[in-house]
Design an enzyme around this catalytic site. Structure first.
Site, PDB file in Angstrom:
ATOM      1  CG  ASP A 130      -2.285   0.615   0.957  1.00 15.27           C
ATOM      2  OD1 ASP A 130      -2.314   1.849   0.782  1.00 15.27           O
ATOM      3  OD2 ASP A 130      -3.301  -0.096   0.922  1.00 15.27           O
ATOM      4  CG  HIS A 223      -5.331   3.808   0.701  1.00 16.64           C
ATOM      5  ND1 HIS A 223      -4.895   2.520   0.540  1.00 16.64           N
ATOM      6  CD2 HIS A 223      -6.547   3.880   0.107  1.00 16.64           C
ATOM      7  CE1 HIS A 223      -5.812   1.826  -0.133  1.00 16.64           C
ATOM      8  NE2 HIS A 223      -6.824   2.630  -0.406  1.00 16.64           N
ATOM      9  CB  SER A 567      -9.043   0.435  -0.581  1.00 19.50           C
ATOM     10  OG  SER A 567      -8.424   0.559  -1.824  1.00 19.50           O
TER      11      SER A 567
END
Length: 776
Positions: A130, A223, A567
């Site tokens: 990520d 994220h 996600s």
């Protein structure tokens, strides 16, 4: 020149790492003019499980390499890249408390037993590809965690870089060397490894800008921290989002699992972070190659493409197949390109592909109109109005004269006239522009509040955003009612009540509109996605170098933040898979996938079929086998197993026999529909189709399972045999499913897919598999 990846298939195991890189260099020497050119052109040498290299090549050089007999394929990396795609979610699926969704058998393992039996995922290692990690988050604390046992043979490193050193891998003040590639031995705890991969990014985008990202495993986006903590974050009490919403205990699915961070995604230069990151093919492949060699058990990848990619050109799928050989399950997001059909990412059958659905939690913020009518809206905006009424105006009536007629109600930047907005609540409509920018424009013009109305295309799904002023989002139908009120009176008034966190909201789950959908256009015989999990308004750890919105004018800092997308759904399944790996360490990746799929639920908390966000019945092209249920998955009764060689045979059936040069395809490989998968799809049922499956008993030693089916209208399904007998654990039984079109069925839809399922049940276990059948 372009970035290319040259793939040789698998390593023979006869060469050391240095010899492998020298071999890769020799291929470059053969097409480059000088040795110096060859060395400078090499980006990565994949030396562990994947055999290949990434380099900068001219089209002619790439062509010469592709013609060499030992070269399996040459991937052009220039055509497309990948991009990135909690206090309530684990309770909603029944994991952390005596509530949540349930159906069928309650499992031999109770709710209170799953985490304990799995030791909370202790010593299972989840590799997360990520945007990095914010290691100071309480979700990544190693307090009370023991060192990783030597039996794990962990080979990962803590790679140092900007604002990130080896101490950020929970070293707890050990006296081991602090160099940038220090190998860990006994002192690993929570974050046990961290690496970053930037060569592909820097070749295409240039050097990393220090104001936009850290050249290190540290997360400047949010994220990566969010997904890592959702999968394996520690249990952190009294966590809330900005404004105090969703207060509760934040936890990952496997809170004692170890984390290995592989940063492969980077901020796009000179673009807002709100527009997303970019993840280069060769950087991802390098991350997967290292994760396999380091010794992870699960790989979680919340990354996808904007378009489906054929297997032979899909770097992520190629890397994941190498992981499957080592019995490492790779869990991926389905993508955020819905609701259009045929849009899903990561469709390979050796991957676990996850769609996104809702929680049973809402953030209600009613709008009270001056005529006494209450309109229910939702928001996560932290600011509150005084308890009084305010003037109400429609944005289209408060714009400057030069604003184009077709965007007058959109609250686009610079469009609102402060003389007409100051001190008022403004109604803005969705359509053009970012939702958050609309609220910022209202605030710029002096407005005190925002009512964000859905466009007709948005339907009833309300987007909750952390606006910069009091706000509430309302449906298109309710926005129309508010506009009618404004038109009906000379002095329209309104107020917005502060948001309240409401649990047990119904119906839930429903499918997110953004979740990418099947059919699987890469191979219509494989039904995808596999499963769905919570992916809307998930609260999890965040980077303190980012902001809640990632917008350049948002200077707020939070430790935990809401985010939505497939996600967010992906690491829920990764965490659940880690628990299953802890309980069943000998299970294959296919067994874990099967257990999660065949125990999934297709009804909501109203005991009705799961719907999409506008209320239509959803299908397996949206949710796969259904909404995951980790407790039941730990005790599934039967599993559909498959080996690495089964996947290679499957590739043979598609004519991709050159993808792995060491494997010799049979002259007559099995049909792709006969891969032993826990679901099936038939892309054209013009005549009878027979499908073969094999199940393995992992439930009761002596059991008898009966077949039942609920096929789509116009389709007949039967099994032979229709009863399976087992007398010991581990016993396998095969059966054939015969699928045929009915001569006439008035409710059958032609030239369309229909959906159904079949089950094996022994009175306690209910092993359910979805089907999708196209009737011409």
């Amino acid at each position: 020149m372009f970035r290319e990846t040259v793939h040789f298939g698998e390593h023979s195991g006869e060469k050391g790492l240095h010899e492998i890189e020298e071999t890769h260099q020799s291929y470059l020497y053969s097409v480059k003019e000088t040795k110096e050119d060859a060395q400078s052109s090499l980006l990565y040498s994949y030396k562990h499980s994947i055999n290949g290299f990434a380099a900068v090549l001219t089209p002619d050089e790439a062509s010469k390499l592709s013609e060499m007999e030992e070269v399996v394929s040459v991937f052009p990396a220039r055509s497309r890249n990948y991009s990135l795609q909690t206090t309530r979610s684990w309770e909603f699926v029944g994991l952390n408390e005596e509530e949540g969704l349930s159906s069928g058998h309650e499992s031999n393992m109770g709710r209170e037993d799953l985490l304990a039996k799995a030791s909370y995922g202790k010593d299972v290692i989840i590799g997360v590809l990520d945007s990095g990690v914010w290691p100071e988050s309480p979700s990544f604390s190693d307090e009370g965690m023991e060192p990783l046992p030597e039996s794990k043979s962990w080979k990962g490193i803590c790679q140092e870089g900007v604002a990130f050193n080896s101490s950020h891998c929970n070293r707890n003040g050990t006296d081991e060397p602090q160099d940038c590639a220090c190998l860990f031995h006994r002192k690993q705890r929570k974050i046990i490894g961290a690496r970053y991969y930037v060569k592909g990014f820097e070749h295409e985008k240039g050097p990393v800008n220090a104001t936009e990202d850290y050249l290190s495993p540290r997360d400047m986006d949010g994220h990566g921290s969010h997904t890592a903590s959702t999968a394996a974050g520690r249990q952190v009490p009294d966590v809330a989002a900005l404004g105090g919403l969703a207060r509760g205990t934040a936890s990952g699915g496997a809170p004692f699992a170890r984390l290995a961070i592989y940063k492969v995604c980077w901020a796009i230069p000179n673009q807002s972070k709100a527009d997303g990151n970019v993840c280069m093919f060769e950087d991802i492949l390098a991350g997967i190659d290292d994760a396999i060699a380091d010794g992870v058990d699960i790989i979680s990848i919340s990354i996808g493409t904007s378009d489906p990619v054929p297997y032979e050109k899909d770097y992520l799928a190629v890397g994941a197949l190498h992981a499957a050989k080592r019995n490492i399950l790779v869990v991926c997001s389905a993508g955020n390109n819905g609701p259009a059909p045929g849009t899903l990412s990561n469709p390979a059958p050796w991957l676990m592909t996850v769609g996104a659905s809702s929680l049973d939690r809402a953030f209600l913020a009613p709008v009270m109109l001056g005529n006494g009518r209450e309109i229910m809206g939702q928001t996560v905006a932290p600011d509150k109005l005084e308890n009084e009424m305010y003037p109400l105006v429609y944005a289209g009536d408060a714009v400057f004269p030069d604003v184009p007629q077709n965007s007058t109600g959109q609250c686009l930047p610079g469009s609102l006239n402060p003389d007409m907005v100051k001190g008022k609540i403004v109604v803005c409509m969705r359509g053009a522009g970012r939702r958050l920018d609309k609220g910022f424009e209202v605030k710029r013009a002096g407005g005190v509040g925002l009512i964000l109305g859905n466009a007709e295309a948005n339907g009833n799904r309300l987007s909750c955003d952390p606006h910069f002023l009091p706000a509430s989002a309302v449906s298109y139908k309710d926005a129309t009612k508010i506009l009618e009120y404004i038109r009906s009176t000379e002095n329209p008034m309104a107020t917005i009540s502060p948001a309240q966190t409401v649990m047990h909201y119904k119906p839930a789950p429903f499918m997110a509109g953004f979740t990418s959908q099947g059919p699987n256009v890469i191979d219509l015989n494989i039904l995808k996605p596999d499963i769905t999990a919570p992916g809307i308004q998930i609260l999890a750890a965040w980077s303190e170098a980012s902001s809640p919105t990632k917008l350049e004018y948002d200077h707020r800092i939070v430790k935990y933040n809401f985010d939505s997308g497939t996600s967010m759904a992906c690491p829920h399944v990764s965490g659940a898979a880690a628990l299953l790996r802890a309980i069943h360490p000998d299970w294959s990746v296919a067994a874990i996938r099967s257990a999660l799929m065949t125990t999934a639920r297709i009804t909501n908390n109203l005991d009705q079929l799961i719907t999409d966000e506008v209320g239509n019945t959803a299908t397996p092209f949206q949710y796969g086998a259904g909404h995951f249920q980790p407790i039941k998955a730990a005790d599934p009764g039967l599993i559909y197993d498959a080996s690495y060689d089964d996947y290679l045979l499957y590739l043979c059936s598609l004519g991709l026999n050159k993808l792995y040069s060491t494997f010799k395809c049979p002259e007559d490989p099995p049909s792709p529909v006969n891969l032993n998968y826990p679901s099936f799809a038939i892309p054209n049922l013009s005549s009878t189709v027979t499908i073969t499956r094999t199940v393995t008993n992992v439930g009761s030693s002596n059991s008898k399972y009966y077949f039942a089916a609920k096929p789509p209208p116009g389709v007949h399904v039967k099994a032979s045999p229709s009863i399976l007998f087992f007398d010991h654990i581990g016993q396998k039984q095969s059966f054939n499913i015969t699928v045929s079109p009915k001569d006439s069925d008035p409710i059958a839809k032609r030239s369309a897919y229909g959906f159904g399922f079949y089950t094996w049940t022994d009175g306690f276990y209910r092993v359910r598999s979805p089907m999708a059948v196209y009737l011409p």
